[in-house]
Design a protein around this motif. Structure first.
Motif, short mmCIF file in Angstrom:
data_model
loop_
_atom_site.label_atom_id
_atom_site.label_comp_id
_atom_site.label_asym_id
_atom_site.label_seq_id
_atom_site.Cartn_x
_atom_site.Cartn_y
_atom_site.Cartn_z
N HIS A 27 -69.34 41.94 -47.21
CA HIS A 27 -68.02 41.52 -46.72
C HIS A 27 -67.27 40.94 -47.92
CE1 HIS A 27 -64.83 39.43 -44.62
NE2 HIS A 27 -65.12 40.14 -43.55
N ALA A 28 -66.67 41.81 -48.70
CA ALA A 28 -65.99 41.43 -49.94
C ALA A 28 -64.56 41.95 -49.93
CB ALA A 28 -66.74 41.98 -51.14
N ARG A 88 -57.49 33.59 -44.98
CA ARG A 88 -57.29 34.54 -43.88
C ARG A 88 -58.00 35.87 -44.14
NH1 ARG A 88 -52.39 33.69 -40.30
NH2 ARG A 88 -51.88 31.49 -40.60
N MET A 89 -58.03 36.30 -45.40
CA MET A 89 -58.75 37.54 -45.75
C MET A 89 -60.22 37.42 -45.35
SD MET A 89 -57.64 38.53 -49.60
CE MET A 89 -56.07 37.97 -50.15
N LEU A 90 -60.79 36.27 -45.63
CA LEU A 90 -62.21 36.07 -45.38
C LEU A 90 -62.55 35.87 -43.90
CD1 LEU A 90 -63.02 33.80 -48.43
CD2 LEU A 90 -63.44 36.26 -48.17
N GLN A 91 -61.53 35.68 -43.08
CA GLN A 91 -61.75 35.51 -41.64
C GLN A 91 -61.71 36.84 -40.89
OE1 GLN A 91 -62.71 32.35 -41.06
NE2 GLN A 91 -62.20 32.24 -43.24
N GLN A 92 -61.37 37.92 -41.59
CA GLN A 92 -61.24 39.23 -40.95
C GLN A 92 -62.61 39.82 -40.62
OE1 GLN A 92 -58.00 40.31 -40.14
NE2 GLN A 92 -57.80 38.19 -40.81
N GLU A 93 -62.65 40.55 -39.53
CA GLU A 93 -63.89 41.22 -39.12
C GLU A 93 -64.35 42.21 -40.18
OE1 GLU A 93 -67.07 41.82 -36.71
OE2 GLU A 93 -65.43 40.46 -36.17
N THR A 94 -63.39 42.94 -40.75
CA THR A 94 -63.69 43.94 -41.76
C THR A 94 -63.01 43.55 -43.07
OG1 THR A 94 -63.72 45.64 -40.04
CG2 THR A 94 -63.52 46.41 -42.31
N ALA A 95 -63.77 43.57 -44.14
CA ALA A 95 -63.22 43.24 -45.46
C ALA A 95 -62.24 44.32 -45.90
CB ALA A 95 -64.35 43.11 -46.47
N ASP A 96 -61.25 43.93 -46.68
CA ASP A 96 -60.23 44.88 -47.14
C ASP A 96 -59.55 44.29 -48.37
OD1 ASP A 96 -58.62 47.13 -47.22
OD2 ASP A 96 -57.87 46.91 -45.17
N ASP A 97 -58.59 45.01 -48.90
CA ASP A 97 -57.85 44.59 -50.08
C ASP A 97 -56.40 44.34 -49.69
OD1 ASP A 97 -60.18 45.09 -51.62
OD2 ASP A 97 -59.66 47.21 -51.61
N LEU A 143 -41.50 42.30 -62.03
CA LEU A 143 -42.73 42.25 -61.25
C LEU A 143 -42.37 41.80 -59.84
CD1 LEU A 143 -45.31 40.66 -63.70
CD2 LEU A 143 -45.20 43.02 -62.96
N ILE A 144 -42.70 42.63 -58.86
CA ILE A 144 -42.44 42.28 -57.46
C ILE A 144 -43.51 42.95 -56.60
CG2 ILE A 144 -40.80 44.17 -57.14
CD1 ILE A 144 -39.25 42.24 -55.23
N GLY A 145 -44.02 42.19 -55.65
CA GLY A 145 -45.09 42.71 -54.81
C GLY A 145 -44.63 43.05 -53.41
N ASP A 146 -45.45 43.83 -52.73
CA ASP A 146 -45.20 44.19 -51.34
C ASP A 146 -46.41 43.73 -50.52
OD1 ASP A 146 -44.75 45.28 -48.85
OD2 ASP A 146 -44.58 47.35 -49.56
N SER A 147 -46.26 42.63 -49.83
CA SER A 147 -47.37 42.07 -49.06
C SER A 147 -47.27 42.40 -47.57
CB SER A 147 -47.45 40.56 -49.28
OG SER A 147 -46.23 39.95 -48.93
N THR A 148 -46.67 43.54 -47.25
CA THR A 148 -46.52 43.96 -45.86
C THR A 148 -47.86 44.01 -45.14
OG1 THR A 148 -44.55 45.25 -46.43
CG2 THR A 148 -45.64 45.79 -44.34
N LYS A 149 -48.87 44.56 -45.80
CA LYS A 149 -50.19 44.66 -45.18
C LYS A 149 -50.74 43.27 -44.84
CE LYS A 149 -54.81 46.52 -46.14
NZ LYS A 149 -55.60 47.28 -47.14
N ALA A 150 -50.59 42.32 -45.75
CA ALA A 150 -51.07 40.95 -45.50
C ALA A 150 -50.28 40.30 -44.37
CB ALA A 150 -50.96 40.11 -46.77
N THR A 151 -49.00 40.57 -44.33
CA THR A 151 -48.15 40.02 -43.27
C THR A 151 -48.60 40.54 -41.90
OG1 THR A 151 -46.27 39.82 -44.78
CG2 THR A 151 -45.78 39.83 -42.42
N GLU A 152 -48.86 41.84 -41.84
CA GLU A 152 -49.23 42.45 -40.56
C GLU A 152 -50.68 42.17 -40.18
OE1 GLU A 152 -48.15 46.55 -41.15
OE2 GLU A 152 -46.00 46.09 -41.06
N ALA A 153 -51.61 42.39 -41.08
CA ALA A 153 -53.03 42.26 -40.75
C ALA A 153 -53.51 40.81 -40.71
CB ALA A 153 -53.88 43.05 -41.75
N LEU A 154 -52.97 39.99 -41.58
CA LEU A 154 -53.43 38.60 -41.69
C LEU A 154 -52.49 37.62 -40.98
CD1 LEU A 154 -54.34 38.55 -45.50
CD2 LEU A 154 -55.85 39.11 -43.56
N GLU A 155 -51.36 38.15 -40.53
CA GLU A 155 -50.31 37.29 -39.96
C GLU A 155 -49.96 36.18 -40.95
OE1 GLU A 155 -51.53 36.08 -36.04
OE2 GLU A 155 -51.53 38.14 -35.31
#
Length: 183
Positions: A27-28, A88-97, A143-155
């Motif tokens: 779980h990394a 919040r990443m570490l609280q997920q059932e499935t690890a992801d990036d 430099l600009i990031g897109d954290s849409t995935k974190a917003t949706e999956a991690l709330e």
């Protein structure tokens, strides 16, 4: 050249995390964290270099601040918000990036404007000097990031605005510099 080994090490760590997750079922999770700032940031980083100098200039302890490219644009967020995202990443059932960022870009010049105005100095240009020796040879303009995935999956979303971050850092350094100067 210091940035090259640093960047390569980050990419290596990212892919090793994926490798261990996929090869060994660990779980990394891996976070690609854009610039995360706080009053604890080292003084060698531009945000902290500015907040310290602004505090010292406001207190009459310093006259000028020397920087490189003040037109560089970065996606700066509050480190405390990013720690929340990592948890919040570490609280997920499935690890992801995940990419962790504000999705906003701000120039160093804007950081200077907010910081100096916060201490009542509107004509900051007379205190700031650009020195070509501090320009990076391989400068990334934006430099600009897109954290849409974190917003949706991690709330998750950042809670401290850029303006609030700059003021928080300046306020912290004002207190530190006042204590050092016995004020």
């Amino acid at each position: 050249m210091a940035a090259l080994p640093y960047g390569v090490a980050k990419v290596y760590g990212h892919y090793m995390t994926i490798n261990y997750r996929e090869s060994y079922g660990m779980h990394a999770s891996s976070g690609v964290l854009f610039n995360h700032e706080s009053p604890l940031r080292g003084p060698e980083f531009v945000t902290r270099k500015i907040s310290i100098a602004v505090a010292r200039i406001a207190l009459g302890l310093q006259e000028k601040l020397t920087l490189g490219n003040i037109d560089a644009k970065r996606d700066w967020g509050f480190a405390g918000d990013y720690v929340e995202a990592m948890w919040r990443m570490l609280q997920q059932e499935t690890a992801d990036d995940y990419v962790i960022s504000t999705g906003e870009t701000h120039e160093v010049r804007e950081y200077l404007d907010i910081a100096f105005n916060h201490v009542g100095i509107s004509d900051w240009e007379k205190h700031v000097y650009q020195d070509p020796q501090f320009f990076r040879p391989a400068e990334v303009d934006l430099l600009i990031g897109d954290s849409t995935k974190a917003t949706e999956a991690l709330e998750w979303k950042p809670t401290l605005s850029f303006d609030g971050l700059v003021k928080k850092m300046v306020d912290s350094d004002l207190e530190i510099e006042k204590a050092k100067a016995g004020k």
